[in-house]
Design a protein around this motif. Sequence first.
Motif, PDB file in Angstrom:
ATOM      1  N   MET A  89       0.832  -1.206   0.000  1.00 54.87           N
ATOM      2  CA  MET A  89       0.000   0.000   0.000  1.00 54.87           C
ATOM      3  C   MET A  89       0.865   1.253   0.000  1.00 54.87           C
ATOM      4  N   ARG A  90       2.010   1.207   0.708  1.00 57.88           N
ATOM      5  CA  ARG A  90       2.924   2.353   0.683  1.00 57.88           C
ATOM      6  C   ARG A  90       3.490   2.557  -0.723  1.00 57.88           C
ATOM      7  N   GLU A  91       3.792   1.458  -1.389  1.00 59.27           N
ATOM      8  CA  GLU A  91       4.289   1.562  -2.765  1.00 59.27           C
ATOM      9  C   GLU A  91       3.221   2.125  -3.687  1.00 59.27           C
ATOM     10  N   PHE A  92       1.982   1.711  -3.463  1.00 56.10           N
ATOM     11  CA  PHE A  92       0.873   2.219  -4.269  1.00 56.10           C
ATOM     12  C   PHE A  92       0.691   3.720  -4.052  1.00 56.10           C
ATOM     13  N   GLN A  93       0.750   4.148  -2.783  1.00 56.16           N
ATOM     14  CA  GLN A  93       0.639   5.583  -2.515  1.00 56.16           C
ATOM     15  C   GLN A  93       1.795   6.345  -3.155  1.00 56.16           C
ATOM     16  N   GLY A  94       2.990   5.746  -3.138  1.00 53.25           N
ATOM     17  CA  GLY A  94       4.129   6.393  -3.782  1.00 53.25           C
ATOM     18  C   GLY A  94       3.907   6.573  -5.275  1.00 53.25           C
ATOM     19  N   ALA A  95       3.301   5.550  -5.915  1.00 50.36           N
ATOM     20  CA  ALA A  95       3.011   5.655  -7.347  1.00 50.36           C
ATOM     21  C   ALA A  95       1.964   6.731  -7.607  1.00 50.36           C
ATOM     22  N   ILE A  96       0.948   6.803  -6.734  1.00 46.68           N
ATOM     23  CA  ILE A  96      -0.071   7.847  -6.872  1.00 46.68           C
ATOM     24  C   ILE A  96       0.576   9.221  -6.723  1.00 46.68           C
ATOM     25  N   GLN A  97       1.434   9.370  -5.700  1.00 46.82           N
ATOM     26  CA  GLN A  97       2.069  10.662  -5.463  1.00 46.82           C
ATOM     27  C   GLN A  97       2.945  11.068  -6.643  1.00 46.82           C
ATOM     28  N   ALA A  98       3.660  10.111  -7.228  1.00 46.10           N
ATOM     29  CA  ALA A  98       4.506  10.429  -8.377  1.00 46.10           C
ATOM     30  C   ALA A  98       3.668  10.919  -9.552  1.00 46.10           C
ATOM     31  N   ALA A  99       2.507  10.295  -9.764  1.00 42.60           N
ATOM     32  CA  ALA A  99       1.620  10.730 -10.848  1.00 42.60           C
ATOM     33  C   ALA A  99       1.065  12.120 -10.561  1.00 42.60           C
ATOM     34  N   VAL A 100       0.745  12.380  -9.294  1.00 43.13           N
ATOM     35  CA  VAL A 100       0.215  13.696  -8.925  1.00 43.13           C
ATOM     36  C   VAL A 100       1.281  14.777  -9.094  1.00 43.13           C
ATOM     37  N   VAL A 101       2.519  14.459  -8.762  1.00 39.25           N
ATOM     38  CA  VAL A 101       3.620  15.412  -8.976  1.00 39.25           C
ATOM     39  C   VAL A 101       3.666  15.825 -10.443  1.00 39.25           C
ATOM     40  N   ARG A 102       3.610  14.852 -11.332  1.00 37.08           N
ATOM     41  CA  ARG A 102       3.648  15.162 -12.769  1.00 37.08           C
ATOM     42  C   ARG A 102       2.450  16.015 -13.167  1.00 37.08           C
ATOM     43  N   ARG A 103       1.294  15.716 -12.593  1.00 36.86           N
ATOM     44  CA  ARG A 103       0.082  16.484 -12.910  1.00 36.86           C
ATOM     45  C   ARG A 103       0.194  17.919 -12.402  1.00 36.86           C
ATOM     46  N   LEU A 104       0.657  18.098 -11.175  1.00 35.56           N
ATOM     47  CA  LEU A 104       0.769  19.443 -10.611  1.00 35.56           C
ATOM     48  C   LEU A 104       1.796  20.275 -11.352  1.00 35.56           C
ATOM     49  N   GLU A 105       2.894  19.662 -11.751  1.00 39.69           N
ATOM     50  CA  GLU A 105       3.898  20.376 -12.544  1.00 39.69           C
ATOM     51  C   GLU A 105       3.316  20.834 -13.873  1.00 39.69           C
ATOM     52  N   ARG A 106       2.445  20.026 -14.439  1.00 40.14           N
ATOM     53  CA  ARG A 106       1.797  20.389 -15.694  1.00 40.14           C
ATOM     54  C   ARG A 106       0.778  21.504 -15.470  1.00 40.14           C
ATOM     55  N   ASP A 107      -0.020  21.386 -14.369  1.00 38.14           N
ATOM     56  CA  ASP A 107      -1.047  22.387 -14.097  1.00 38.14           C
ATOM     57  C   ASP A 107      -0.460  23.738 -13.715  1.00 38.14           C
ATOM     58  N   ASP A 108       0.658  23.715 -12.970  1.00 41.16           N
ATOM     59  CA  ASP A 108       1.281  24.944 -12.498  1.00 41.16           C
ATOM     60  C   ASP A 108       2.796  24.778 -12.526  1.00 41.16           C
ATOM     61  N   PRO A 109       3.432  25.140 -13.635  1.00 37.08           N
ATOM     62  CA  PRO A 109       4.890  24.972 -13.759  1.00 37.08           C
ATOM     63  C   PRO A 109       5.672  25.648 -12.634  1.00 37.08           C
ATOM     64  N   GLY A 110       5.052  26.606 -11.963  1.00 37.35           N
ATOM     65  CA  GLY A 110       5.732  27.268 -10.855  1.00 37.35           C
ATOM     66  C   GLY A 110       6.071  26.325  -9.723  1.00 37.35           C
ATOM     67  N   PHE A 111       5.309  25.226  -9.604  1.00 37.19           N
ATOM     68  CA  PHE A 111       5.587  24.244  -8.560  1.00 37.19           C
ATOM     69  C   PHE A 111       6.974  23.624  -8.732  1.00 37.19           C
ATOM     70  N   ALA A 112       7.420  23.497  -9.968  1.00 40.12           N
ATOM     71  CA  ALA A 112       8.708  22.863 -10.210  1.00 40.12           C
ATOM     72  C   ALA A 112       9.852  23.623  -9.566  1.00 40.12           C
ATOM     73  N   ALA A 113       9.646  24.903  -9.310  1.00 40.14           N
ATOM     74  CA  ALA A 113      10.687  25.728  -8.690  1.00 40.14           C
ATOM     75  C   ALA A 113      10.715  25.577  -7.177  1.00 40.14           C
ATOM     76  N   ASP A 114       9.722  24.934  -6.596  1.00 35.51           N
ATOM     77  CA  ASP A 114       9.651  24.748  -5.147  1.00 35.51           C
ATOM     78  C   ASP A 114       9.380  23.276  -4.868  1.00 35.51           C
ATOM     79  N   ALA A 115      10.441  22.495  -4.794  1.00 33.35           N
ATOM     80  CA  ALA A 115      10.315  21.046  -4.654  1.00 33.35           C
ATOM     81  C   ALA A 115       9.587  20.652  -3.368  1.00 33.35           C
TER      82      ALA A 115
END
Length: 211
Positions: A131-157
Motif C-alpha cells: 500500500m505504501r508503494e501504491f501511494q508512492g506511485a499515486i504521489q509520483a503521478a500527482v507530482v507530474r500532474r501538478l507540474e503540468r497544471d502549475d509549472p511554478g511548482f517545479a521551482a519549489d520542490a
Amino acid sequence: MPDAEPGLRERKRRATRRAIQQAALRIALEDGLGAVTVEGISRRADVSSRTFFNYFPSKEQAILGDDPRLPDDESLRTFVDGGPVGDVLADLGALLVHSARELVEERGLVAERQQVLRANPELFSRRMESMREFQGAIQAAVVRRLERDDPGFAADADALRRRAGLVSSVALAALRHAWWEWSASETGTDLVDELQRSFAELGVLVSRSLV
C-alpha cells in the motif's frame, strides 16, 4: 459509457485466479500458514502448479491477492495531461476507478484474507508495504500532474512534495472508505460504484468548504 462485460475467456481467467486465492486462504485458515504450499494450493484449486505460477509468483502472493497498482496506459497519460475533467481530485478518482476494475473480488475472500492477516503479522506487514508503494506511485503521478497544471511548482520542490503528498493521502483515504463500504455492504454493491460514490461525495465536501 460503462465498460463492456468481460468475455468468456476473461471470466474463466478471473474464476481461476479466485479459486487459487480461495484455496490458499482456506488452507491457511484451517491448517496454519506453515501448511500452505504451492502443491497444496494447486491440488485444492484443481489446477497444475504451472497454472498457479501463471497467476501468482508465490504462495504468499496468492494469499495476499493482487497488489494495487496504477494502470500504465492511456488513462494515466490522460490524468497527467490534465484530464478528464480538469480537477485533480476528481481526475485522480477516475484513474483509481480504472485501476480498481481489476481488483474486484468476492466479499468472502476479503473476510478470509483479513482473518489470515490478523493471525500472521508478517503478511500484514507485506500488505502495508504494498500500500505504501501504491501511494508512492499515486504521489509520483500527482507530482507530474501538478507540474503540468502549475509549472511554478517545479521551482519549489518542497511545496510540490507536500501538495502531492496531501492529494495522494486524501485519495487513498477515499479508496479505503469505498473498500470498507463495499466489503461491509449487504446489498451487493459494486466496488467500482462505491469508489465513484466516495470521490463524488469528497468533491461535494471540498466544494462546500471553498464556498
